[in-house]
Design a protein around this motif. Structure first.
Motif, PDB file in Angstrom:
ATOM      1  N   LEU A 197      20.310  -7.079  17.502  1.00 32.38           N
ATOM      2  CA  LEU A 197      20.099  -7.180  16.893  1.00 32.38           C
ATOM      3  C   LEU A 197      18.973  -6.605  16.708  1.00 32.38           C
ATOM      4  N   GLY A 198      18.022  -6.263  17.633  1.00 24.58           N
ATOM      5  CA  GLY A 198      17.330  -5.418  18.104  1.00 24.58           C
ATOM      6  C   GLY A 198      17.399  -4.056  17.379  1.00 24.58           C
ATOM      7  N   ALA A 199      18.766  -2.922  17.842  1.00 24.27           N
ATOM      8  CA  ALA A 199      19.072  -2.284  17.015  1.00 24.27           C
ATOM      9  C   ALA A 199      19.607  -2.158  15.439  1.00 24.27           C
ATOM     10  N   TYR A 200      19.528  -3.880  14.897  1.00 23.92           N
ATOM     11  CA  TYR A 200      20.433  -3.501  13.684  1.00 23.92           C
ATOM     12  C   TYR A 200      18.257  -3.493  13.044  1.00 23.92           C
ATOM     13  N   LEU A 201      17.755  -4.659  13.484  1.00 21.93           N
ATOM     14  CA  LEU A 201      16.453  -4.834  13.002  1.00 21.93           C
ATOM     15  C   LEU A 201      15.582  -3.122  12.281  1.00 21.93           C
ATOM     16  N   ARG A 202      16.494  -2.324  13.659  1.00 18.35           N
ATOM     17  CA  ARG A 202      15.446  -0.949  13.507  1.00 18.35           C
ATOM     18  C   ARG A 202      15.641   0.252  12.655  1.00 18.35           C
ATOM     19  N   GLY A 203      16.696  -0.107  13.103  1.00 13.37           N
ATOM     20  CA  GLY A 203      18.516   0.366  11.428  1.00 13.37           C
ATOM     21  C   GLY A 203      18.304   1.473  12.445  1.00 13.37           C
ATOM     22  N   ARG A 204      18.927   1.075  13.940  1.00 13.80           N
ATOM     23  CA  ARG A 204      19.683   2.113  14.689  1.00 13.80           C
ATOM     24  C   ARG A 204      21.535   1.458  15.025  1.00 13.80           C
ATOM     25  N   LEU A 205      21.164   1.007  14.335  1.00 18.48           N
ATOM     26  CA  LEU A 205      23.128   0.991  14.557  1.00 18.48           C
ATOM     27  C   LEU A 205      24.147   1.620  14.127  1.00 18.48           C
ATOM     28  N   ARG A 206      24.696   2.234  14.536  1.00 22.77           N
ATOM     29  CA  ARG A 206      26.289   2.589  14.091  1.00 22.77           C
ATOM     30  C   ARG A 206      26.676   2.214  11.798  1.00 22.77           C
ATOM     31  N   SER A 207      26.904   2.504  11.387  1.00 23.53           N
ATOM     32  CA  SER A 207      27.121   1.627   9.562  1.00 23.53           C
ATOM     33  C   SER A 207      28.643   1.079  10.293  1.00 23.53           C
ATOM     34  N   ARG A 208      28.939   1.336  11.286  1.00 21.83           N
ATOM     35  CA  ARG A 208      30.612   0.156  11.171  1.00 21.83           C
ATOM     36  C   ARG A 208      29.321  -0.865  11.775  1.00 21.83           C
ATOM     37  N   ASP A 209      29.262  -0.537  13.052  1.00 26.06           N
ATOM     38  CA  ASP A 209      28.426  -2.350  13.393  1.00 26.06           C
ATOM     39  C   ASP A 209      27.527  -2.687  12.921  1.00 26.06           C
ATOM     40  N   THR A 210      26.173  -2.227  11.392  1.00 27.75           N
ATOM     41  CA  THR A 210      25.376  -2.605  11.189  1.00 27.75           C
ATOM     42  C   THR A 210      25.917  -3.092  10.105  1.00 27.75           C
ATOM     43  N   ALA A 211      28.274  -3.561   9.419  1.00 25.63           N
ATOM     44  CA  ALA A 211      28.415  -4.003   8.307  1.00 25.63           C
ATOM     45  C   ALA A 211      28.929  -5.333   8.917  1.00 25.63           C
ATOM     46  N   LYS A 212      29.519  -5.333  10.202  1.00 25.30           N
ATOM     47  CA  LYS A 212      29.633  -6.106  11.320  1.00 25.30           C
ATOM     48  C   LYS A 212      28.675  -7.149  11.471  1.00 25.30           C
ATOM     49  N   ASP A 218      26.218 -13.093   6.863  1.00 25.69           N
ATOM     50  CA  ASP A 218      26.347 -13.520   5.914  1.00 25.69           C
ATOM     51  C   ASP A 218      26.680 -15.339   5.517  1.00 25.69           C
ATOM     52  N   ASP A 219      27.632 -15.009   7.101  1.00 28.60           N
ATOM     53  CA  ASP A 219      28.131 -16.648   7.637  1.00 28.60           C
ATOM     54  C   ASP A 219      28.016 -17.387   8.343  1.00 28.60           C
ATOM     55  N   CYS A 220      26.455 -16.950   9.222  1.00 28.62           N
ATOM     56  CA  CYS A 220      26.746 -17.744  10.490  1.00 28.62           C
ATOM     57  C   CYS A 220      24.281 -17.850   9.343  1.00 28.62           C
ATOM     58  N   ALA A 221      24.869 -19.251   9.685  1.00 29.63           N
ATOM     59  CA  ALA A 221      23.483 -19.865   8.979  1.00 29.63           C
ATOM     60  C   ALA A 221      22.800 -19.683  10.828  1.00 29.63           C
ATOM     61  N   LYS A 222      22.853 -19.651  11.533  1.00 29.80           N
ATOM     62  CA  LYS A 222      22.457 -20.218  13.284  1.00 29.80           C
ATOM     63  C   LYS A 222      21.902 -18.388  13.157  1.00 29.80           C
ATOM     64  N   CYS A 223      23.180 -17.577  13.334  1.00 32.14           N
ATOM     65  CA  CYS A 223      22.434 -16.152  13.886  1.00 32.14           C
ATOM     66  C   CYS A 223      21.342 -15.759  13.328  1.00 32.14           C
ATOM     67  N   THR A 224      21.091 -15.529  10.943  1.00 32.63           N
ATOM     68  CA  THR A 224      19.799 -16.005  10.322  1.00 32.63           C
ATOM     69  C   THR A 224      19.025 -16.558  10.720  1.00 32.63           C
ATOM     70  N   VAL A 225      18.955 -17.430  10.959  1.00 31.98           N
ATOM     71  CA  VAL A 225      17.601 -17.962  11.666  1.00 31.98           C
ATOM     72  C   VAL A 225      17.548 -16.951  13.087  1.00 31.98           C
ATOM     73  N   VAL A 226      17.977 -16.091  13.767  1.00 27.25           N
ATOM     74  CA  VAL A 226      17.528 -16.302  14.443  1.00 27.25           C
ATOM     75  C   VAL A 226      17.217 -14.419  14.328  1.00 27.25           C
ATOM     76  N   ALA A 227      17.664 -13.414  13.969  1.00 26.70           N
ATOM     77  CA  ALA A 227      17.605 -12.685  13.198  1.00 26.70           C
ATOM     78  C   ALA A 227      16.069 -13.161  12.492  1.00 26.70           C
ATOM     79  N   ALA A 228      16.261 -13.497  11.400  1.00 29.03           N
ATOM     80  CA  ALA A 228      14.449 -14.404  11.065  1.00 29.03           C
ATOM     81  C   ALA A 228      13.143 -14.085  11.843  1.00 29.03           C
ATOM     82  N   GLU A 229      13.546 -15.135  13.305  1.00 22.98           N
ATOM     83  CA  GLU A 229      12.615 -14.758  14.184  1.00 22.98           C
ATOM     84  C   GLU A 229      12.407 -14.117  14.736  1.00 22.98           C
TER      85      GLU A 229
END
Length: 294
Positions: A197-212, A218-229
């Motif tokens: 999540l850290g690299a994802y929020l900074r926009g530093r993930l590879r495109s393949r990992d970003t898509a994953k 999109d499918d996991c409400a729990k991880c969506t909350v974690v990402a928002a927090e």
């Protein structure tokens, strides 16, 4: 020759006070007294100036004995005010037997709430940071000061302060994610996502990992909350750290004071006119005489 820095940082003043420089501690008093008085007023019906003076004196004694604050001065002072007020309250209060039924249950009261905050992921992540990062985050996130306002307290330029605050926020996010991974019982896919999540929020993930990651969110409400927090963990600091330092009631009062555009800590200019710290651990006339400076 490098010119002398005109505005010493709080850390420099603490170090000087630890070596016996009473003027340095008088400057710390002047910088932080107005904030201390706001916290003190919410803790006691007794004279707030007396509580502030006692808290500053106890802090000075701790510094001179080799203890006391090592990071930000103000949260340490707030905690000393809270502990001093509690000590004074116990010394001046007795509970009649007829009133025992009205005594607050310690498992549901303020103490339990503060203990829960102390165990929170945000508190754990903050404590894992270097002291310099903790200090700048306290002033930037808890007290909402600008880099220009924080700079004199850190003895840095405003640009250097802004850069330090940025690094500290990123460090806090990384520590929060690590603490969450350590505390949580996550499914493998959730663990993989949270770990990135850290690299994802900074926009530093590879495109393949970003898509994953995005597909999982999109499918996991729990991880969506974690990402928002994780994205907003800096803004959550005030909700956690201010009550831990000052107590719940004082945190509410202090937040209101800050929201009313209260003056921030002043700089070192004019400190020469303050009364220095007296002998035997007692702080001199700077106590009652600096309200106007705040």
């Amino acid at each position: 020759m490098t010119p002398a820095r005109s505005t010493p940082a709080d850390a420099d003043l603490i170090a000087a006070a630890r070596s016996g420089d009473r003027d340095a501690y008088a400057e710390l008093w002047r910088r932080h007294e107005a904030s201390a008085r706001t916290v003190a007023r919410s803790h006691t019906t007794l004279d707030a100036d007396d509580l502030v003076a006692e808290a500053f004196t106890r802090t000075y004694d701790a510094i001179r004995s080799g203890k006391g604050p090592t990071g930000a001065f103000r949260p340490y002072l707030f905690t000393t005010i809270r502990n001093t007020a509690a000590t004074w309250g116990r010394a001046n209060r007795e509970t009649p037997l007829d009133d025992l039924e009205s005594v607050e249950d310690p498992t549901t009261g303020d103490a339990a709430a503060l203990e829960a905050l102390d165990r929170s992921t945000t508190a754990k992540a903050f404590r894992a940071l270097p002291e310099r990062w903790q200090e700048v985050l306290w002033y930037a996130e808890v007290e909402r000061m600008s880099p220009q306002q924080i700079a004199p307290l850190l003895g840095m330029s405003a640009n250097a302060t802004a850069a330090l605050a940025y690094r500290a926020r990123e460090g806090l996010r990384q520590q929060w994610i690590r603490a969450h991974l350590a505390d949580g019982h996550l499914e493998p896919e959730c663990g993989w996502t949270v770990d990135r999540l850290g690299a994802y929020l900074r926009g530093r993930l590879r495109s393949r990992d970003t898509a994953k990651v995005e597909a999982h969110l999109d499918d996991c409400a729990k991880c969506t909350v974690v990402a928002a927090e994780a994205r907003e963990v800096g803004m959550r600091l005030a909700l956690v750290l201010l009550p831990l330092a000052a107590g719940s009631a004082a945190a509410t009062a202090y937040s209101a004071w800050l929201g009313a555009a209260a003056p921030v800590a002043t700089t070192a200019a004019g400190a020469a006119g303050l009364t220095a710290v007296g002998g035997a651990g007692q702080v001199g006339g700077a106590a009652a005489g600096t309200a106007a400076a705040g």
